[in-house]
Design an enzyme around this catalytic site. Structure first.
Site, PDB file in Angstrom:
ATOM      1  N   SER A  50      39.574  37.841  47.487  1.00 42.20           N
ATOM      2  CA  SER A  50      40.122  37.837  46.141  1.00 42.20           C
ATOM      3  C   SER A  50      41.521  37.259  46.034  1.00 42.20           C
ATOM      4  O   SER A  50      41.751  36.103  46.336  1.00 42.20           O
ATOM      5  CB  SER A  50      40.071  39.255  45.583  1.00 42.20           C
ATOM      6  OG  SER A  50      40.452  39.270  44.245  1.00 42.20           O
ATOM      7  N   HIS A  51      42.482  38.102  45.647  1.00 38.30           N
ATOM      8  CA  HIS A  51      43.847  37.631  45.386  1.00 38.30           C
ATOM      9  C   HIS A  51      44.682  37.573  46.659  1.00 38.30           C
ATOM     10  O   HIS A  51      45.837  37.156  46.611  1.00 38.30           O
ATOM     11  CB  HIS A  51      44.520  38.573  44.395  1.00 38.30           C
ATOM     12  CG  HIS A  51      44.492  39.994  44.862  1.00 38.30           C
ATOM     13  ND1 HIS A  51      43.333  40.733  44.861  1.00 38.30           N
ATOM     14  CD2 HIS A  51      45.446  40.777  45.376  1.00 38.30           C
ATOM     15  CE1 HIS A  51      43.600  41.929  45.357  1.00 38.30           C
ATOM     16  NE2 HIS A  51      44.871  41.990  45.681  1.00 38.30           N
ATOM     17  N   ASP A 109      42.292  34.407  39.558  1.00 38.37           N
ATOM     18  CA  ASP A 109      42.650  34.650  40.967  1.00 38.37           C
ATOM     19  C   ASP A 109      41.738  33.920  41.952  1.00 38.37           C
ATOM     20  O   ASP A 109      40.918  33.092  41.572  1.00 38.37           O
ATOM     21  CB  ASP A 109      42.678  36.155  41.255  1.00 38.37           C
ATOM     22  CG  ASP A 109      41.280  36.754  41.309  1.00 38.37           C
ATOM     23  OD1 ASP A 109      40.367  36.192  40.653  1.00 38.37           O
ATOM     24  OD2 ASP A 109      41.092  37.776  42.008  1.00 38.37           O
ATOM     25  N   ASP A 120      39.035  34.554  43.661  1.00 32.61           N
ATOM     26  CA  ASP A 120      37.585  34.536  43.483  1.00 32.61           C
ATOM     27  C   ASP A 120      37.167  34.506  42.013  1.00 32.61           C
ATOM     28  O   ASP A 120      36.001  34.696  41.690  1.00 32.61           O
ATOM     29  CB  ASP A 120      36.937  35.720  44.205  1.00 32.61           C
ATOM     30  CG  ASP A 120      37.435  37.063  43.695  1.00 32.61           C
ATOM     31  OD1 ASP A 120      38.581  37.131  43.203  1.00 32.61           O
ATOM     32  OD2 ASP A 120      36.678  38.049  43.782  1.00 32.61           O
ATOM     33  N   ASP A 153      37.762  36.460  39.380  1.00 34.04           N
ATOM     34  CA  ASP A 153      37.408  37.627  38.557  1.00 34.04           C
ATOM     35  C   ASP A 153      38.604  38.236  37.822  1.00 34.04           C
ATOM     36  O   ASP A 153      38.419  39.071  36.943  1.00 34.04           O
ATOM     37  CB  ASP A 153      36.648  38.692  39.369  1.00 34.04           C
ATOM     38  CG  ASP A 153      37.413  39.189  40.580  1.00 34.04           C
ATOM     39  OD1 ASP A 153      38.529  38.685  40.834  1.00 34.04           O
ATOM     40  OD2 ASP A 153      36.886  40.079  41.282  1.00 34.04           O
ATOM     41  N   ARG A 154      39.826  37.831  38.177  1.00 30.77           N
ATOM     42  CA  ARG A 154      40.986  38.380  37.462  1.00 30.77           C
ATOM     43  C   ARG A 154      41.492  37.384  36.425  1.00 30.77           C
ATOM     44  O   ARG A 154      41.234  36.186  36.534  1.00 30.77           O
ATOM     45  CB  ARG A 154      42.140  38.655  38.426  1.00 30.77           C
ATOM     46  CG  ARG A 154      41.829  39.723  39.427  1.00 30.77           C
ATOM     47  CD  ARG A 154      43.065  40.043  40.241  1.00 30.77           C
ATOM     48  NE  ARG A 154      42.759  41.130  41.155  1.00 30.77           N
ATOM     49  CZ  ARG A 154      43.661  41.953  41.662  1.00 30.77           C
ATOM     50  NH1 ARG A 154      44.944  41.802  41.363  1.00 30.77           N
ATOM     51  NH2 ARG A 154      43.307  42.922  42.476  1.00 30.77           N
ATOM     52  N   LYS A 200      34.172  42.013  37.188  1.00 32.48           N
ATOM     53  CA  LYS A 200      35.161  41.576  36.222  1.00 32.48           C
ATOM     54  C   LYS A 200      35.122  40.048  36.183  1.00 32.48           C
ATOM     55  O   LYS A 200      34.615  39.415  37.113  1.00 32.48           O
ATOM     56  CB  LYS A 200      36.539  42.121  36.555  1.00 32.48           C
ATOM     57  CG  LYS A 200      37.069  41.846  37.958  1.00 32.48           C
ATOM     58  CD  LYS A 200      38.359  42.639  38.148  1.00 32.48           C
ATOM     59  CE  LYS A 200      39.041  42.318  39.470  1.00 32.48           C
ATOM     60  NZ  LYS A 200      38.529  43.122  40.584  1.00 32.48           N
TER      61      LYS A 200
HETATM   62  C1  VG1 Z   1      43.092  46.298  43.668  1.00 38.73           C
HETATM   63  C2  VG1 Z   1      43.234  46.702  42.219  1.00 38.73           C
HETATM   64  C3  VG1 Z   1      41.895  47.163  41.673  1.00 38.73           C
HETATM   65  C4  VG1 Z   1      40.854  46.041  41.859  1.00 38.73           C
HETATM   66  C5  VG1 Z   1      40.803  45.655  43.321  1.00 38.73           C
HETATM   67  C6  VG1 Z   1      39.882  44.475  43.558  1.00 38.73           C
HETATM   68  O1  VG1 Z   1      42.691  47.411  44.430  1.00 38.73           O
HETATM   69  O2  VG1 Z   1      44.193  47.714  42.071  1.00 38.73           O
HETATM   70  O3  VG1 Z   1      42.033  47.515  40.315  1.00 38.73           O
HETATM   71  O4  VG1 Z   1      39.583  46.486  41.443  1.00 38.73           O
HETATM   72  O5  VG1 Z   1      42.108  45.278  43.775  1.00 38.73           O
HETATM   73  O6  VG1 Z   1      40.275  43.360  42.803  1.00 38.73           O
HETATM   74  P1  VG1 Z   1      43.737  48.290  45.300  1.00 38.73           P
HETATM   75  O7  VG1 Z   1      42.900  49.306  46.017  1.00 38.73           O
HETATM   76  O8  VG1 Z   1      44.441  47.340  46.196  1.00 38.73           O
HETATM   77  O9  VG1 Z   1      44.670  48.884  44.314  1.00 38.73           O
HETATM   78  V1  VG1 Z   1      39.930  41.806  43.404  1.00 38.73           V
HETATM   79  O10 VG1 Z   1      40.245  40.750  42.187  1.00 38.73           O
HETATM   80  O11 VG1 Z   1      40.995  41.878  44.728  1.00 38.73           O
HETATM   81  O12 VG1 Z   1      38.386  41.868  43.954  1.00 38.73           O
HETATM   82 CO    CO Z   2      39.514  38.928  42.547  1.00 38.23          CO
END
Ligand code: VG1
Ligand code: CO
Length: 543
Positions: free
Chosen positions: A113-114, A277, A279, A281-282, A376
């Site tokens: 992801s990010h 982001d 992938d 989804d953000r 998302k």
């Molecule tokens: C973070 C965010 C959470 C989100 C998750 C995955 O998790 O706070 O809201 O669902 O990332 O997003 P954490 O446990 O680090 O707070 V993504 O776009 O990284 O799949």
């Molecule tokens: Co993501």
């Protein structure tokens, strides 16, 4: 081509976090590491012989190699077909869309992801079920349990499979179908939103800027925003996906998307800015010199949903993760629809959407989505905003101010302390938990604590219980301080402090959030002893 059974030893650290298993690329490249986890997935999900799987990732470093390994393992584990995005690419929402559209057994998504990419960056993998959503905790727990006892995995001994041209090929008994990663998703978006209205808005000179951050959404944005909706080419930036995201941090917030932020806060700024982001989804939404907090964005989408064709009949309900501000709760109350509060992570929304209890969901971490998929969805949120703007014909900030005028403002900010020593971070959380007794009823200036606890969630659909989901300090006026440890980081611990204060007074709605929240921040630092326990004076990122 022969089927091989390889002896292996368990790795103790394959526990999926908030969204799948995320580790440094180096960890995934250890002999058998990826293979063990994939076999643990296959052993846990009991796919029928000949089942179809979807496979794709955000294109980060190691994506292509991982795709080859997983294809050969799927063939050796009795799958009949794998639908793989061309080049091994599928954004997370597109993977969810494809799983649902073709009614497959599930899918494997490769993404961190990010998190940054490249040889020294992060890699990740997760399994999504047939509803298109991230596997529930029951399934991820089973995968983890399996990973701790695994002794062998199955893989086909074969050369690499071509994944760069559309069409079918055979891998042993299994069909590999290379699909266009963009088309199914673009068609879905077209079916949800008023494309002609958005097209007209853009044709009239409404200027947008979309930043794909050199991540997976680039080609999706080119197809949808530019080709189908007619946005000029210079409306898009950083739309060529790179294995290391150009060395950047593909996280759409005010810190990491600074290139876009500078444009939106500069002279002659476009009317609307957005980023997504790694992938896809953000999303981050900006107006001219104006930032829309993700929690407000969710509330606004809910309040304006009937302007969008797909939601014109109204919403069944809404859901937000616990740390997300209660702005959407106020909209739900006005609409007289249910609002659910879930733990952090999209996997908790799936059951609610499958049961038809909610239509829109969101998280404060720049994630919003609906029941059109089970992830998302970054571009979906951008299109939702453009659809609202096309109908309302007002500037972004005007829409937000009007919203606050009607519902009040849930002033919100999150402080992240990254890369802390694990025991110091744990120490902060344990200290808070041990203080519940003395904190209850205590007053700090104008704030009095009404309740403090560790958030626990009982899924209303399957009755499963998830406990220890974050420390909540709730004040008598509804303001909140939340403390949580991240479940997506790969280095040390990340501690997040979420601050929220409700303000109905419109004369203060132009105030900077940090000014309004200064007192709550001070309380948070005091009661958690964060500075003393971690030696950290400043947060790494403030959103
Ligand atoms: C973070 C965010 C959470 C989100 C998750 C995955 O998790 O706070 O809201 O669902 O990332 O997003 P954490 O446990 O680090 O707070 V993504 O776009 O990284 O799949
Ligand atoms: Co993501």
């Amino acid at each position: 081509m022969s089927l091989r059974t390889i002896a292996t030893q368990p790795f103790p650290d394959q526990k999926p976090g908030t969204s799948g298993l995320r580790k440094k690329v180096g960890a995934f490249r250890q002999p058998h590491y990826l293979e063990n986890f994939v076999q643990a997935i296959f052993d846990s999900i009991a796919a029928p012989q000949g089942a179809t799987l979807v496979l794709g990732g955000d294109g980060r470093y190691y994506n292509r190699q991982a795709v080859q390994i997983i294809l050969k393992m799927a063939a050796a584990n009795g799958f009949g077909k794998v639908m793989v995005g061309r080049g091994g690419i599928l954004s997370t929402p597109a993977a969810s869309c494809v799983i649902r559209k073709y009614k497959t057994f599930g899918g494997i998504i490769l993404s961190a992801s990010h998190n940054p990419g490249g040889p020294d960056g992060d890699f990740g993998i997760k399994f999504n079920s047939s509803n298109g959503g991230p596997a529930t905790e029951t399934v991820t727990e089973a995968i983890f349990a399996k990973s701790k006892t695994i002794s062998q995995y199955r893989i086909l001994d074969a050369g690499d499979i071509q994944i760069d041209a559309l069409g079918n090929s055979m891998l042993g008994e299994m069909t590999v179908e290379v699909i266009d990663p963009v088309n199914d998703y673009a068609e879905l978006m077209k079916s949800l939103f008023n494309f002609p209205a958005i097209k007209a808005l853009l044709a009239e000179g409404f200027r947008i800027k979309f930043d794909a951050m050199h991540a997976v959404n680039g080609p999706y944005a080119v197809e949808i925003l530019q080709r189908r909706l007619g946005a000029p080419a210079d409306s898009l930036m950083n739309c060529v996906p790179l294995e290391d995201f150009g060395g950047g941090h593909p996280d759409p917030n005010l810190t990491y998307a600074h290139e876009l932020v500078e444009i939106m806060y500069g002279d002659n700024a476009p009317d609307f800015g957005a980023a997504s982001d790694g992938d896809g989804d953000r999303n981050m939404i900006l107006g001219k010199k104006f930032f829309v907090t993700p929690s407000d964005s969710l509330a606004l989408l809910a309040a304006n949903a009937t302007l969008v064709p797909a939601y014109s009949k109204g919403l069944a309900g809404v859901a937000r993760s616990m740390p997300t501000s209660a702005a959407v709760d106020r909209v739900a109350e006005a609409l007289n629809i249910p609002c659910f509060e879930t733990p952090t992570g999209w996997k908790f929304f799936g059951n609610l959407m499958d049961a038809g209890k909610v239509t829109l969901c969101g998280e404060e971490s720049f994630g919003t989505g609906s029941d059109h998929v089970r992830e998302k969805d970054g571009l979906w949120a951008v299109l939702f905003w453009l659809n609202i703007l096309a109908v309302r014909r007002q500037p972004v900030e005007k829409i937000v101010y009007e919203h606050w005028e009607k519902y009040g403002r849930n002033v919100y900010s999150r402080y992240d302390y990254e890369g802390l020593p694990n025991d110091a971070a744990q120490g902060v959380m344990s200290h808070l938990q041990a203080s519940f007794g003395t904190l209850s009823g205590a007053s700090f200036g104008k704030y009095t604590i009404k309740l403090c606890d560790d958030f626990s969630y009982t899924d209303p659909v399957d009755g499963s219980v998830s406990s220890k989901q974050g420390v909540r300090i709730i004040f008598s006026d509804g303001s909140r301080i939340i403390f949580r440890l991240s479940g997506t980081g790969t280095e040390g611990a990340t501690l997040r402090i979420y601050l929220e204060a409700y303000d109905a007074d419109i004369s203060r709605h132009t105030l900077d959030a940090q000014v309004v929240l200064a007192e709550l921040l001070k309380i948070a630092l005091d009661i958690s002893q964060l500075r003393q326990r971690t030696g950290r004076e400043q947060a790494t990122v403030i959103t």
